[in-house]
Design an enzyme around this catalytic site. Structure first.
Site, mmCIF file in Angstrom:
data_model
loop_
_atom_site.group_PDB
_atom_site.id
_atom_site.type_symbol
_atom_site.label_atom_id
_atom_site.label_comp_id
_atom_site.label_asym_id
_atom_site.label_seq_id
_atom_site.Cartn_x
_atom_site.Cartn_y
_atom_site.Cartn_z
ATOM 1 N N HIS A 1 0.695 -1.167 0.131
ATOM 2 C CA HIS A 1 -0.002 0.000 -0.127
ATOM 3 C C HIS A 1 0.759 1.248 -0.052
ATOM 4 O O HIS A 1 0.565 2.208 -0.672
ATOM 5 C CB HIS A 1 -0.930 -0.060 1.321
ATOM 6 C CG HIS A 1 -1.876 1.183 1.249
ATOM 7 N ND1 HIS A 1 -1.408 2.359 1.892
ATOM 8 C CD2 HIS A 1 -3.205 1.454 0.944
ATOM 9 C CE1 HIS A 1 -2.467 3.092 1.865
ATOM 10 N NE2 HIS A 1 -3.360 2.636 1.361
ATOM 11 N N ASP A 2 1.904 1.364 0.851
ATOM 12 C CA ASP A 2 2.818 2.226 0.886
ATOM 13 C C ASP A 2 4.055 2.188 0.126
ATOM 14 O O ASP A 2 4.844 3.060 0.242
ATOM 15 C CB ASP A 2 3.086 2.751 2.338
ATOM 16 C CG ASP A 2 2.006 3.315 3.485
ATOM 17 O OD1 ASP A 2 1.029 3.416 2.659
ATOM 18 O OD2 ASP A 2 2.104 3.510 4.498
#
Ligand SMILES: *[C@@H]1O[C@H](CO)[C@@H](O)[C@H](O)[C@H]1NC(C)=O
Ligand SMILES: *[C@@H]1O[C@H](CO)[C@@H](O)[C@H](O)[C@H]1NC(C)=O
Ligand SMILES: *[C@@H]1O[C@H](CO)[C@@H](O)[C@H](O)[C@H]1NC(C)=O
Ligand SMILES: *[C@@H]1O[C@H](CO)[C@@H](O)[C@H](O)[C@H]1NC(C)=O
Ligand SMILES: *[C@@H]1O[C@H](CO)[C@@H](O)[C@H](O)[C@H]1NC(C)=O
Ligand SMILES: *[C@@H]1O[C@H](CO)[C@@H](O)[C@H](O)[C@H]1NC(C)=O
Ligand SMILES: *[C@@H]1O[C@H](CO)[C@@H](O)[C@H](O)[C@H]1NC(C)=O
Ligand SMILES: *[C@@H]1O[C@H](CO)[C@@H](O)[C@H](O)[C@H]1NC(C)=O
Ligand SMILES: *[C@@H]1O[C@H](CO)[C@@H](O)[C@H](O)[C@H]1NC(C)=O
Length: 463
Positions: free
Chosen positions: A212-213
């Site tokens: 996600h990051d």
């Protein structure tokens, strides 16, 4: 999807007017709640037709091509099966986490803090009905049953509620025994060590490890590092299926929602190692395949018709069904599934903000809707609730929505609402879209003008 600075979000805190206290994120609150949080790790030994244990690992936002291009992911699927036609069901992230638990997205088109009505059943009801143990493991969760929007965990990494499979459902969280099975990854390792892992589990890595990051290099590397030692562990990998998938292809939001699916583990017979499964699957196949494997009842939603993975279907007689343009009113390629249709949690003002009832009459290959669900929703017609679920693989998308659930917007609001929403306050968004409230679609019309053909269970049975 949203690349907001995590520290800013965390600093905003969660001063929400909830009656429960398991949302606070201050260090002292976490410590106090953790001290009393109840954790349970029951086990069971129910034989499945294709596997006796399933461990599902959900990763973030990667296109099929990027995943299969990664050497760490390649190393994994070479040991097992690659699903070549796996699709997400909506956008942004959260619809792809609500769907594999409950059989619909309920119109969700944001990553806001949504709370699903207790009448909506989940995979948990189906598993418990057959005595199959389960666990929902989330890396970064500060303690068992935490229901905050997010948490910056100094030990396990950063967590967000939108990626937690079961925390959205009142039918799960209102039950202390169920809440006690929403755990962190430390407890996964403890359960592994103590040989008390459940037969069904769902694992969400932290925001770094799930990509996600970060990116696909990190998520494939993490997944390989996580899974390979488990494959070598005779306790967990005993007629076990590890299923790895990506919630959506958010890399290019205007493309079709094509993601990869990887199956490894000792449940895969030698002759299927290194092969592909080319059936059309989506996140509802995760439900249908588990239902078929353990002969569970169904939820009466999109789980009923979803194709069952070949690994399971070849044992249960659930053959892969082919896309039918007559039912779909269009070719497979015209379906994008990159945007949600309308419903309870849609922020669009002109959609029906009520729960769609399960279709309690559906039956597929002998699997009927859970009797408790049938009882709960039997009289829903009298309350004016509609159903649109059919025993078909042709899942609606924003370009082919169920009647009355057409919406013109994608992700909205862009910044998630961080306080609990039970029915989306759509009126607040009418200004943005300039749309008026509709009159509710009064006809009981179903999704498709043609009636679906008689069920065809295929001929995939191999013994
Ligand atoms: C796949 O990897 C090669 C080199 O390793 C790269 O050139 C190519 O762009 C990659 N394709 C995708 C879709 O990521
Ligand atoms: C949920 O159940 C309650 C009764 O427990 C009922 O009053 C309510 O209408 C139901 N909601 C839905 C969406 O069916
Ligand atoms: C994991 O959950 C347990 C049980 O609630 C808790 O005691 C522990 O502190 C958590 N671990 C981390 C790293 O947050
Ligand atoms: C992926 O993310 C990691 C961690 O942030 C970073 O070190 C690496 O350079 C990134 N790789 C690519 C290809 O962007
Ligand atoms: C890959 O995973 C290993 C083992 O967890 C770790 O040591 C290494 O730093 C990771 N590499 C990348 C590029 O993330
Ligand atoms: C996204 O996909 C569309 C349609 O395939 C393509 O036209 C566009 O160039 C892509 N954008 C990026 C940034 O890759
Ligand atoms: C989904 O894809 C279609 C077709 O490319 C595009 O028009 C639409 O904006 C996309 N939706 C989102 C939410 O990006
Ligand atoms: C909502 O508005 C869009 C755009 O105007 C329209 O296409 C759609 O049919 C509307 N939906 C309903 C249920 O009225
Ligand atoms: C929606 O608007 C009403 C009235 O202005 C307001 O009280 C409420 O807080 C708003 N809800 C959200 C989620 O913004």
């Amino acid at each position: 999807m949203l690349n907001r600075a995590f520290t800013i979000l965390a600093a905003a805190g969660l001063a929400v007017g909830q009656s429960v206290s398991n949302t606070a994120t201050a260090t002292s609150d976490i410590a106090a709640a953790a001290a009393t949080a109840r954790t349970e790790s029951p086990t069971s030994h129910v034989k499945g037709k294709a596997f006796d244990r399933i461990v599902q690992i959900y990763l973030e936002t990667t296109a099929f091509d990027s995943a299969v291009n990664n050497t760490d992911c390649q190393a994994l699927f070479k040991k097992g099966i690659l699903l070549t036609k796996e699709y997400g069901v909506g956008a942004p992230s959260q619809p792809n986490y609500i769907s594999p638990a409950s059989g619909d997205t309920f119109g969700l088109n944001s990553d806001s803090f949504v709370v699903v009505d207790k009448n909506v059943s989940t995979i948990v009801d189906l598993l418990e009905d057959k005595g199959i143990s389960w666990g929902d493991y989330n890396e970064g969760l500060p303690y068992t049953g935490f229901d905050g929007f997010e948490y910056s965990n100094p030990v396990e990494g950063n967590y967000m509620r939108k990626h937690n499979l079961l925390i959205r459902f009142d039918s799960v969280t209102n039950d202390p025994d169920r809440l006690a099975k929403i755990k962190n990854l430390t407890l996964f390792y403890e359960d592994l060590e103590n040989e008390r892992l459940p037969q069904w589990s769902f694992i969400t890595p932290n925001l770094y490890n799930n990509g996600h990051d970060t990116n696909i290099s990190v998520s494939c590397n993490w997944t390989r590092s996580f899974v390979e030692p488990l494959l070598a562990n005779k306790y967990i990998n005993d007629n076990t299926l590890f299923y790895i998938t990506w919630q959506a292809n958010g890399q290019n939001a205007t493309q079709r929602n094509h993601v990869a699916g990887i199956q490894v583990g000792s449940a895969i017979p030698e002759h299927l190692v290194g092969t592909t499964d080319d059936g059309y699957f989506n996140h509802y196949s995760e439900l249908s395949s588990v239902e078929a494997n353990w002969d569970l009842h169904t939820l009466g939603r999109w789980d009923v018709g979803a194709n069952v993975w070949n690994l399971v279907g070849r044992k249960t007689g659930d053959g892969i069904r082919q896309w039918d343009e007559k039912i779909a009113l269009g070719p497979f390629e015209s379906y994008f599934w990159n945007q949600s249709y309308g419903g309870v949690f849609s922020s669009a003002p002109n959609t029906t903000h009520t729960y769609v009832a399960p279709n309690i009459h559906l039956e597929h290959n002998g699997r009927t809707v859970l009797p408790a669900i049938q009882r709960k929703w039997r009289n829903s017609k009298c309350r004016g609730l509609r159903t649109y679920y059919e025993d078909i693989i042709e899942l609606p998308d924003e370009f082919h929505p169920p009647c009355g659930f057409e919406v013109p917007i994608g992700l909205m609001p862009h910044d998630p609402i961080m306080t609990p929403i039970t029915v989306f306050p759509a009126a607040n968004y009418s200004d943005t879209t300039g749309l008026a409230y509709p009159s509710i679609c009064s006809s009981a019309s179903n999704l498709y003008p043609t009636h679906p053909p008689k069920p065809d269970y295929g001929n995939g049975k191999d013994h």
